[in-house]
Design an enzyme around this catalytic site. Sequence first.
Site, short mmCIF file in Angstrom:
data_model
loop_
_atom_site.label_atom_id
_atom_site.label_comp_id
_atom_site.label_asym_id
_atom_site.label_seq_id
_atom_site.Cartn_x
_atom_site.Cartn_y
_atom_site.Cartn_z
N HIS A 79 -5.85 3.88 -10.30
CA HIS A 79 -5.01 4.22 -9.15
C HIS A 79 -5.62 5.38 -8.36
CE1 HIS A 79 -1.03 4.03 -7.14
NE2 HIS A 79 -1.33 5.28 -6.82
N ASP A 81 -5.76 6.82 -4.22
CA ASP A 81 -5.11 6.67 -2.91
C ASP A 81 -6.05 7.01 -1.74
OD1 ASP A 81 -2.20 5.95 -3.22
OD2 ASP A 81 -2.30 7.62 -4.62
N GLU A 197 1.40 -0.36 -4.14
CA GLU A 197 2.18 0.63 -4.88
C GLU A 197 3.66 0.64 -4.49
OE1 GLU A 197 2.14 5.28 -6.32
OE2 GLU A 197 0.97 4.71 -4.56
N HIS A 224 8.58 2.06 -6.12
CA HIS A 224 8.04 3.41 -6.00
C HIS A 224 9.17 4.35 -6.38
CE1 HIS A 224 6.12 7.00 -4.06
NE2 HIS A 224 5.11 6.48 -4.74
N HIS A 270 6.47 4.14 -12.14
CA HIS A 270 7.54 4.42 -11.17
C HIS A 270 8.85 3.68 -11.49
CE1 HIS A 270 5.74 7.00 -8.11
NE2 HIS A 270 4.65 6.25 -8.12
N HIS A 291 -0.34 4.47 -13.55
CA HIS A 291 -0.54 5.92 -13.46
C HIS A 291 0.70 6.63 -14.00
CE1 HIS A 291 1.35 4.68 -9.74
NE2 HIS A 291 1.45 5.90 -9.25
N ASP A 401 -4.44 8.93 -9.81
CA ASP A 401 -3.65 9.21 -8.60
C ASP A 401 -4.40 10.14 -7.64
OD1 ASP A 401 -1.46 8.71 -7.02
OD2 ASP A 401 -0.02 9.77 -8.26
#
Length: 482
Positions: A79, A81, A197, A224, A270, A291, A401
């Site tokens: 993961h 971003d 995500e 999320h 999440h 993550h 992340d």
Amino acid sequence: MKGLAGEQQAVSKQRHPRRRFALGLLVAVACLLSLVDRTSLDSAWDCLRTCKRALTPLPLDPHERALALLERQPIIDGHIDLEILARWYFAYDLDDPKFDLRKKVTGHVDIPRLRQGKVGGFFHSVFVPCPEDAGYPSDNTGNFTSPSFRVRDTLEQIDAAHRIIDRYSSTLEFTPTAAAWRRAIKRGKIGGMLGVEGGHQLGASLATLRAYYALGARYVTLTHACHSPLADSCGMQGQDLAPRWGGLSPFGRAAVREMNRLGMMVDVSHTHPKTASDVLSLSQAPPIFSHSNARGVHPNVRNVPDSILRRIGSIDPARARFNLSHDGERGEGWGADTGEAHLAVPSGDAIVMLNFAGMFVSEWPNDPSRGGKRADVQAMADHADYIGRLAGREHVGIGSDFDGIEDPPEGLEDVAHYPNLIAELIRRGWSDQEIMGLTSGNLLRILDKVEAVAHSQRHLEPIHAVFEGRSDLVKHDKPPGH
């Protein structure tokens, strides 16, 4: 003591040069025999590389050993971003000289640091924020179908990921399968898949899910920090978010089955623990926490409860029945009183990938004076050790992340610093095979199994399911306009 044990283990592996030579000789003979029926240069090169590794002793120094192991099995991060950073700072303008990935750029990720960190690939996370009607932060009455721009923005994120990969194609490569990823790594490339995500990014449509898969997405995070049409979210620390579905929604169950059919991993980071539990019970392919860390080390709602970790650990039949009161949550965490840890996992596998966000690593990562443990390499390794003890080290990976967080642990400031964590785990006694599983071997195993399930279901038709909140998609008896 753990560090000493690890060094003794390493020393013991260095004391048998004759055994190492014999192993190398056997590998060399196997290579030659294989070439009788197989003339592929790639196959020959693989054999020779295996032979060289068998004959080459690994360094004893933990950091040097970490680098050597990463040469054999580089990091695949579950993961990152990068694309949301490209949106926020550069509005997707890849010609902006400040966003030249061949140099150091804003954030945690660029090609020089990826190379320094021994990275063989990562999942490009494509993310847009939760919509206002999805139960975030407190309104829990929306129907998840208000018109929004979330699908548009997800498509822009996907487009950005492919443009970035194409722009730096001498280094980066889109790898749609586990086999393609392995081939790319052998050629020295940095492979990549996409991960969506948030279930709110589907627009309450399985057609969108299939489109995302066709565009390269290989997992969807079911929620999320908000509930989605698919499932309940765990929210965020300090946020009071009452459950909406009690785990997976009926539409979410259909989505999990469709993801199995497609070959798309079901990501339960999440999500509320009940959602994760439902997925572990339903999915025929191994689910992932892309993550997440352990609540038993740090009691943040974003982390995984002991009961879920123990349930993953129960996949190994050699493990005894668990007493959760011995774990970090002391038998008081979610699912401790329902026998959760002993429920079956039909897929027979799962993985929890370590999150480097300081707030999920320790209590007060930016203010140790408040009594919490500082977020650093050692604290991150505590989560790896803990998940490894409860779930099994074969179920641990890395999902940093990076570029989506502001407070990575000290010593893990960016993608160049993965070897620091690997060295710490070597000091704690993790074996070479366990390390190479953590870096990417475990994730590739999961991918293989997800793809195998999809292959076994290739005869099935796409699932037709309409989310209950959609009033626009109904059957009619008369043509439009009547």
